[in-house]
Motif scaffolding. Structure first.
Motif, PDB file in Angstrom:
ATOM      1  N   THR A 123     -10.618   7.000  -7.643  1.00 23.53           N
ATOM      2  CA  THR A 123     -12.027   7.308  -7.416  1.00 23.53           C
ATOM      3  C   THR A 123     -12.912   6.628  -8.451  1.00 23.53           C
ATOM      4  O   THR A 123     -13.987   6.102  -8.119  1.00 23.53           O
ATOM      5  CB  THR A 123     -12.255   8.824  -7.447  1.00 23.53           C
ATOM      6  N   ARG A 171     -15.827   8.954   5.487  1.00 26.64           N
ATOM      7  CA  ARG A 171     -15.524  10.222   6.180  1.00 26.64           C
ATOM      8  C   ARG A 171     -14.847   9.978   7.517  1.00 26.64           C
ATOM      9  O   ARG A 171     -14.135  10.851   8.029  1.00 26.64           O
ATOM     10  CB  ARG A 171     -16.809  11.026   6.398  1.00 26.64           C
ATOM     11  N   VAL A 174     -10.893   8.811   6.552  1.00 29.42           N
ATOM     12  CA  VAL A 174      -9.974   9.832   6.045  1.00 29.42           C
ATOM     13  C   VAL A 174      -9.212  10.541   7.173  1.00 29.42           C
ATOM     14  O   VAL A 174      -7.974  10.669   7.094  1.00 29.42           O
ATOM     15  CB  VAL A 174     -10.734  10.851   5.167  1.00 29.42           C
ATOM     16  N   ASP A 195      -6.665  15.780  -0.443  1.00 35.02           N
ATOM     17  CA  ASP A 195      -7.168  15.342  -1.749  1.00 35.02           C
ATOM     18  C   ASP A 195      -6.610  13.978  -2.133  1.00 35.02           C
ATOM     19  O   ASP A 195      -7.278  13.197  -2.821  1.00 35.02           O
ATOM     20  CB  ASP A 195      -6.798  16.372  -2.818  1.00 35.02           C
ATOM     21  N   ILE A 198      -8.513  11.197   0.298  1.00 33.26           N
ATOM     22  CA  ILE A 198      -9.951  10.975   0.138  1.00 33.26           C
ATOM     23  C   ILE A 198     -10.268   9.769  -0.741  1.00 33.26           C
ATOM     24  O   ILE A 198     -11.097   8.923  -0.360  1.00 33.26           O
ATOM     25  CB  ILE A 198     -10.637  12.252  -0.390  1.00 33.26           C
ATOM     26  N   GLN A 202     -12.332   6.401   0.434  1.00 31.81           N
ATOM     27  CA  GLN A 202     -13.542   5.920  -0.229  1.00 31.81           C
ATOM     28  C   GLN A 202     -13.467   4.419  -0.513  1.00 31.81           C
ATOM     29  O   GLN A 202     -14.449   3.696  -0.349  1.00 31.81           O
ATOM     30  CB  GLN A 202     -13.753   6.698  -1.527  1.00 31.81           C
TER      31      GLN A 202
END
Length: 248
Positions: A123, A171, A174, A195, A198, A202
């Motif tokens: 991330t 979104r 995913v 988790d 995601i 991204q």
């Protein structure tokens, strides 16, 4: 000839332009709907909530500011693509400044610390890169407009909005990744699998968006270099042939 009750043949700006106009207006609708859902998700979740993913109060405040300003950019970007609004220079200029100054700039500046405070390496890298790309492409688009190179301005703005649309594409990616990996995943993983996916979604979100933007940019450039079809067909109908030596 056409009689009093007959309709004229559709011109280039009527029937043929309707599908293109619908495609142009579809993007603002998707942006507003998706942006509203994202904003509602984060605003209804406090610090430490599962939906926001914020680690503390500072992280949540930065995340909220990032989401709100990114929503501004997400909504103000598509009207720039509407030919009717783009033809009105004052409106187009005002929307462009609001898009960059009230949307992209604060969203990018808050996006970097939000990514770094997430605690996840994927991330941190995957969201810091597009945040910096937001600033770079926005600045290059502004410089191109100042230099009256409007074709370069258009290209850089397409790349910039591709990074803006990351919030929507991620979104959508995913769930696809979750479905594709379901046969290879233990059912007990549950929310842990989400988790883990995601951050990957991204990264893929802005990679896919930039790839699509580059394809559209290159297709537009190729179309501008290509000679009109009517001229080529006209030359064939006239039966033009090169003159050979010693005869006609």
């Amino acid at each position: 000839m056409t009689g009093p009750g007959s309709r004229p043949a559709p011109g280039p700006g009527t029937a043929r332009s309707r599908p293109r106009s619908r495609r142009v207006w579809a993007l603002p609708v998707v942006a507003v709907a998706a942006g509203t859902a994202l904003v509602a998700t984060y605003l209804t979740s406090g610090p430490g909530g599962a939906r926001s993913g914020a680690r503390d109060g500072l992280h949540h405040a930065l995340l909220t500011g990032h989401v709100l300003t990114a929503f501004v950019a997400l909504v103000l970007g598509p009207p720039q693509l509407v030919p009717a609004l783009r033809a009105r220079r004052r409106v187009h200029r005002a929307l462009g400044r609001a898009y960059l100054l009230a949307g992209v700039l604060p969203a990018a500046l808050t996006g970097v610390p939000v990514a770094l405070l997430s605690g996840r390496t994927v991330t941190q890298v995957g969201l810091t890169v597009p945040a910096l790309g937001w600033l770079v492409t926005g600045w290059l688009a502004y410089c191109a407009a100042r230099g009256r190179d409007f074709e370069a301005h258009r290209r850089w703005m397409m790349r910039n909005y591709a990074l803006t649309f990351l919030a929507v594409t991620a979104r959508a990616v995913v769930p696809v990744l979750l479905i594709a990996g379901a046969p290879f995943r233990d059912d007990a993983a549950g929310g842990g699998a989400v988790d883990d996916v995601i951050p990957v979604g991204q990264v893929l979100g802005w990679v896919v968006n930039l790839a699509v933007a580059e394809v559209l940019i290159r297709r537009r450039a190729a179309g501008r270099r290509r000679p009109p079809r009517r001229r080529r067909r006209g030359a064939r109908r006239r039966g033009w042939r090169p003159v050979r030596d010693g005869g006609t």
